[in-house]
Design an enzyme around this catalytic site. Structure first.
Site, short mmCIF file in Angstrom:
data_model
loop_
_atom_site.label_atom_id
_atom_site.label_comp_id
_atom_site.label_asym_id
_atom_site.label_seq_id
_atom_site.Cartn_x
_atom_site.Cartn_y
_atom_site.Cartn_z
N ASP A 45 0.81 -1.21 0.00
CA ASP A 45 0.00 0.00 0.00
C ASP A 45 0.85 1.27 0.00
OD1 ASP A 45 -2.39 -1.30 -0.15
OD2 ASP A 45 -2.96 -1.01 1.95
N GLY A 46 1.98 1.23 0.70
CA GLY A 46 2.86 2.39 0.71
C GLY A 46 3.33 2.75 -0.69
N ASN A 117 -5.29 8.82 1.74
CA ASN A 117 -5.76 8.12 2.93
C ASN A 117 -6.26 9.09 3.98
OD1 ASN A 117 -5.50 5.51 2.11
ND2 ASN A 117 -3.84 4.97 3.50
N GLU A 118 -5.35 9.89 4.54
CA GLU A 118 -5.75 10.80 5.61
C GLU A 118 -4.75 11.92 5.78
OE1 GLU A 118 -2.77 8.46 6.93
OE2 GLU A 118 -4.71 7.40 6.94
N ASP A 147 -3.89 13.91 21.69
CA ASP A 147 -2.71 13.64 20.88
C ASP A 147 -2.82 14.26 19.50
OD1 ASP A 147 -1.60 12.26 22.94
OD2 ASP A 147 -1.74 10.27 22.01
N ALA A 159 -7.73 2.44 7.68
CA ALA A 159 -6.32 2.43 8.09
C ALA A 159 -6.16 3.10 9.46
CB ALA A 159 -5.48 3.09 7.00
N TYR A 160 -5.37 4.15 9.53
CA TYR A 160 -5.09 4.85 10.80
C TYR A 160 -6.39 5.30 11.46
CZ TYR A 160 -2.58 8.16 13.87
OH TYR A 160 -2.07 8.85 14.93
N ASN A 161 -7.33 5.78 10.66
CA ASN A 161 -8.61 6.24 11.19
C ASN A 161 -9.32 5.15 11.99
OD1 ASN A 161 -11.24 7.94 11.09
ND2 ASN A 161 -11.82 6.05 10.03
N SER A 163 -7.98 2.49 13.36
CA SER A 163 -7.20 2.19 14.56
C SER A 163 -7.45 3.21 15.67
CB SER A 163 -5.70 2.16 14.22
OG SER A 163 -5.40 1.12 13.32
#
Length: 258
Positions: A45-46, A117-118, A147, A159-161, A163
Site C-alpha cells: 500500500d505504501g 488516505n488521511e 494527541d 487504516a489509521y482512522n 485504529s
C-alpha cells in the site's frame, strides 16, 4: 481484433517486486508511463500511495499487485502471469478523490499536499495538542485537547482512522471521517462524519509551548499553526480491482473483521 493494453510496470525497491517486474516486462514489454494505457504497481500500500502521488495527474488507471507487507489497495499477485491481460479486461474501477491540504507554519511559510488516505495532526512533544476545529467557517470545537486529530477519506477510513476508533466509510458515500486521536477534552467527543465538500480548518492554539506536526499520507510538515483541508474537485484517480475482491467489498468486510 483489439490490441492488448500497453502496460507501464512500476515496482517498489523490495526484491520480490523488482523480480516480478523483470518477469512481467519480459512477458508483456516495457512501456513508458506517458505512452501506456494502464499502470501496474508492484508492492504494498505504501508503494501504491507513492505511485498515486507521483503519477496521479497522468489519469492512467492503476492496477496494483501485492508484493509488500500491506496490500489493502492491491490485488493479489499470482504466479500465473499469463492471466494478467484477462484480469485487466475484467477489472472493476474504483474512483478516489484525494484531500487537498494547505498549511501555515510557525515561521510564516505556506505549503500544500494531497492525501489519498488521511491528513493527521499530531503533537510533537510530550505536551498534549490544543486545537480548534472549524467546519465551513463555523467553530464546532473551540478547544480539543489530546494527541491530535485526523480527516480520512473512505479509502483511508480502514487504516489509521479505524485504529483510532473512527468510522469505516463506504466507498462512494461522499463523506469524510473527522476523528480525534486519544482525546482528553472533550472526553465524550468521538468525532464526526462530514459531507465530502466540507471545508475543515484546524488551528493550533499554543504552537510555541505545544508544537504540532501534520502528515498528509507520508508527507510530514512540522511546527504548523493552521491547516485547511477539503476534498479535491480537480484530481481523481482510478484504481482497478479484480471483481471478486473489489475495493468496495473490502471496505465493507472490514466492518465485520474480528
Amino acid at each position: 481484433m483489439t490490441a492488448p493494453p500497453r502496460i507501464a510496470f512500476l515496482a517498489s525497491p523490495a526484491e520480490p517486486a523488482v523480480a516480478a517486474r523483470a518477469r512481467l516486462v519480459q512477458r508483456f514489454g516495457d512501456h513508458a508511463l506517458d505512452c501506456a494505457d494502464i499502470v501496474c504497481a508492484l508492492g504494498g500500500d505504501g508503494f501504491m500511495l507513492q505511485t498515486l502521488h507521483r503519477h496521479g495527474a497522468s489519469n492512467k488507471p492503476v492496477f496494483g499487485m501485492k508484493l509488500g507487507s500491506v496490500g489493502f489497495l492491491m490485488n493479489q499477485y499470482r504466479d500465473d502471469e499469463d492471466d494478467l491481460l484477462e484480469r485487466l479486461q475484467r477489472a472493476e474501477p474504483a474512483y478516489l478523490r484525494p484531500l487537498e491540504m494547505q498549511v501555515q507554519t510557525e515561521s510564516g511559510a505556506s505549503a500544500g499536499s494531497l492525501a489519498y488516505n488521511e491528513v493527521s495532526l499530531l503533537r510533537q512533544t510530550r505536551q498534549a495538542a490544543h486545537l480548534s476545529i472549524d467546519l465551513n467557517g463555523q467553530t464546532r470545537i473551540a478547544e480539543l485537547i489530546g494527541d491530535g486529530v485526523m480527516v480520512a477519506t473512505p479509502a483511508g477510513s480502514t487504516a489509521y482512522n479505524y485504529s483510532a476508533h473512527g468510522p469505516i466509510l463506504p466507498l462512494g458515500s461522499h463523506t469524510l471521517a473527522l476523528t480525534p486521536i486519544a482525546p482528553y477534552r472533550p472526553r465524550r467527543w468521538r468525532g464526526a462524519i462530514l459531507k465530502a465538500d466540507t471545508a475543515v480548518r484546524f488551528r493550533v492554539l499554543d504552537p510555541y509551548k505545544r508544537p504540532v506536526s501534520v502528515t498528509a499520507d507520508s508527507h510530514e510538515i512540522r511546527d504548523v499553526v493552521e491547516v485547511t483541508i477539503r476534498e479535491s474537485t480537480q484530481r481523481q484517480v482510478t484504481l482497478l480491482f479484480d471483481p471478486e475482491h473489489n475495493l468496495e467489498e473490502r471496505i465493507f468486510s472490514e466492518q465485520f473483521a474480528v
